[in-house]
Scaffold this motif. Structure first.
Motif, PDB file in Angstrom:
ATOM      1  N   PHE A  10      -7.524   6.964   8.414  1.00  0.00           N
ATOM      2  CA  PHE A  10      -6.426   6.592   7.808  1.00  0.00           C
ATOM      3  C   PHE A  10      -5.592   5.415   8.523  1.00  0.00           C
ATOM      4  CE2 PHE A  10      -5.631  10.729   5.905  1.00  0.00           C
ATOM      5  CZ  PHE A  10      -6.412  11.658   6.853  1.00  0.00           C
ATOM      6  N   SER A  12      -2.206   2.736   7.622  1.00  0.00           N
ATOM      7  CA  SER A  12      -1.078   2.538   6.890  1.00  0.00           C
ATOM      8  C   SER A  12      -0.791   1.020   7.274  1.00  0.00           C
ATOM      9  CB  SER A  12      -0.032   3.362   7.397  1.00  0.00           C
ATOM     10  OG  SER A  12       1.191   2.960   6.717  1.00  0.00           O
ATOM     11  N   MET A  13      -0.650   0.051   6.573  1.00  0.00           N
ATOM     12  CA  MET A  13      -0.355  -1.346   6.825  1.00  0.00           C
ATOM     13  C   MET A  13       0.606  -2.016   5.966  1.00  0.00           C
ATOM     14  SD  MET A  13      -3.932  -2.756   5.567  1.00  0.00           S
ATOM     15  CE  MET A  13      -3.870  -4.376   5.855  1.00  0.00           C
ATOM     16  N   GLN A  14       1.395  -2.923   6.533  1.00  0.00           N
ATOM     17  CA  GLN A  14       2.366  -3.646   5.640  1.00  0.00           C
ATOM     18  C   GLN A  14       1.929  -4.441   4.626  1.00  0.00           C
ATOM     19  OE1 GLN A  14       4.833  -5.291   8.785  1.00  0.00           O
ATOM     20  NE2 GLN A  14       6.573  -3.566   8.116  1.00  0.00           N
ATOM     21  N   HIS A  81       0.497  -3.484  -2.408  1.00  0.00           N
ATOM     22  CA  HIS A  81       0.759  -2.124  -2.768  1.00  0.00           C
ATOM     23  C   HIS A  81      -0.526  -1.554  -3.647  1.00  0.00           C
ATOM     24  CE1 HIS A  81       2.558   1.759  -3.105  1.00  0.00           C
ATOM     25  NE2 HIS A  81       2.510   1.516  -4.612  1.00  0.00           N
ATOM     26  N   SER A  84      -3.614   0.415  -2.305  1.00  0.00           N
ATOM     27  CA  SER A  84      -3.360   1.505  -1.850  1.00  0.00           C
ATOM     28  C   SER A  84      -4.436   2.667  -2.653  1.00  0.00           C
ATOM     29  CB  SER A  84      -2.036   2.136  -1.940  1.00  0.00           C
ATOM     30  OG  SER A  84      -1.225   1.495  -1.156  1.00  0.00           O
ATOM     31  N   THR A  86      -8.473   5.283  -1.401  1.00  0.00           N
ATOM     32  CA  THR A  86      -9.174   5.953  -0.634  1.00  0.00           C
ATOM     33  C   THR A  86     -10.520   4.950  -0.551  1.00  0.00           C
ATOM     34  OG1 THR A  86      -8.546   8.080  -0.093  1.00  0.00           O
ATOM     35  CG2 THR A  86     -10.620   7.606   0.454  1.00  0.00           C
ATOM     36  N   ARG A 110      -8.320   6.393   4.269  1.00  0.00           N
ATOM     37  CA  ARG A 110      -7.237   6.512   3.191  1.00  0.00           C
ATOM     38  C   ARG A 110      -6.236   5.326   3.544  1.00  0.00           C
ATOM     39  NH1 ARG A 110      -4.205  11.841   1.803  1.00  0.00           N
ATOM     40  NH2 ARG A 110      -6.220  12.337   0.997  1.00  0.00           N
ATOM     41  N   LEU A 111      -6.220   4.595   2.784  1.00  0.00           N
ATOM     42  CA  LEU A 111      -5.455   3.098   2.655  1.00  0.00           C
ATOM     43  C   LEU A 111      -3.934   3.248   2.228  1.00  0.00           C
ATOM     44  CD1 LEU A 111      -5.203   0.256   3.889  1.00  0.00           C
ATOM     45  CD2 LEU A 111      -6.150  -0.657   1.926  1.00  0.00           C
ATOM     46  N   THR A 112      -2.987   3.004   3.027  1.00  0.00           N
ATOM     47  CA  THR A 112      -1.508   3.313   2.547  1.00  0.00           C
ATOM     48  C   THR A 112      -1.048   1.708   2.684  1.00  0.00           C
ATOM     49  OG1 THR A 112      -1.340   5.332   2.701  1.00  0.00           O
ATOM     50  CG2 THR A 112       0.582   4.194   2.383  1.00  0.00           C
ATOM     51  N   ILE A 113      -0.579   1.101   1.671  1.00  0.00           N
ATOM     52  CA  ILE A 113       0.212  -0.207   1.741  1.00  0.00           C
ATOM     53  C   ILE A 113       1.849   0.117   1.812  1.00  0.00           C
ATOM     54  CG2 ILE A 113       0.328  -2.797   1.203  1.00  0.00           C
ATOM     55  CD1 ILE A 113      -2.398  -1.707   1.940  1.00  0.00           C
ATOM     56  N   ILE A 114       2.448  -0.375   2.568  1.00  0.00           N
ATOM     57  CA  ILE A 114       3.782  -0.124   2.643  1.00  0.00           C
ATOM     58  C   ILE A 114       4.566  -1.585   2.456  1.00  0.00           C
ATOM     59  CG2 ILE A 114       5.633   0.555   4.145  1.00  0.00           C
ATOM     60  CD1 ILE A 114       3.692   2.024   5.985  1.00  0.00           C
TER      61      ILE A 114
END
Lengths: 115, 112
Positions: A10, A12-14, A81, A84, A86, A110-114
């Protein structure tokens, strides 16, 4: 038995930051594939790497392959964004002459761009 | 467009029922693959065909699963009888040589 490990699982990155996803595999192979999967969707091919030292780039994504280290990386530059999803790597152990016949997939990142 | 059509897209059935998943290839190919994806086990190759011939079915979980490819553009994956642990997304994919595999949209199977 071929094992394909990705890390991190996992991430999570800005937005605007850079990061790298790693794919390690346990047997000799010079064929490696990267795929993207959006939630509830199918897998989309991103890159095909077919030799040691191969590097492919598409937009903010760049993939490379080091067959001696049994390592592939997927580098994300200035994340946005829309990236975002997988990301999966898959290895072809060259068990046949046909090629691309028995891919073993990694666990996925799983990559989530915040924002 | 991956050139792969799967049907049905969603299937809900009760334990013990027979389930048939279908895959149609639009364009030319060498190989056809069936995968299963679950949260616990990830993406697993079940079976693949080359020139309509099953090459490797070592990923088929048990005798309840069977697959056929009667012609160059069509394949079925059958589960009989189905069990709740068979609930997953089943993908069909086509491949050609060293090029990447192209995945269909998948069939989401729920066995109650």
């Amino acid at each position: 038995e071929l094992k394909v490990e990705q890390n991190p699982l996992f991430l999570s990155m800005q937005e605007g930051k850079n990061y790298t996803i790693y794919c390690n595999y346990s047997t000799t192979s010079d064929r490696l594939y990267w795929y993207r999967q959006d939630p509830g969707k199918s897998l989309e091919s991103l890159f095909v790497l077919l030799s040691n030292g191969a590097v492919k780039q598409e937009g903010r994504l760049m993939a490379s392959l080091d067959t001696k280290a049994r390592l592939s990386t997927l580098h994300i530059t200035a994340a946005v964004h829309d990236l975002s999803a997988t990301y999966f790597c898959a290895v072809d152990p060259q068990s046949t002459n046909f090629g691309n016949e028995k891919l073993t997939f990694g666990t996925g990142t799983r990559l989530t761009i915040i924002p | 467009d991956a050139g792969v059509i799967q049907s049905p897209r969603h299937e809900v059935t009760e334990m013990g029922q027979e389930v048939t998943l279908r895959c149609k290839l639009i364009s030319g190919h060498n190989s056809l693959f069936w995968y299963r994806q679950t949260m616990m086990r990830g993406l697993e190759l079940l079976i693949y065909f080359n020139n309509n011939v099953p090459i490797d079915d070592s990923g088929m979980p048990e005798d309840r699963f069977s697959a056929k490819m009667p012609n160059a553009s069509f394949s079925t994956l059958k589960i009989q009888p189905s069990e709740p642990r068979d609930s997953a997304v089943y993908f069909c994919a086509r491949g050609r040589g060293l090029h990447t595999q192209y995945f269909g949209p998948g069939t989401r199977l729920t066995v109650l």
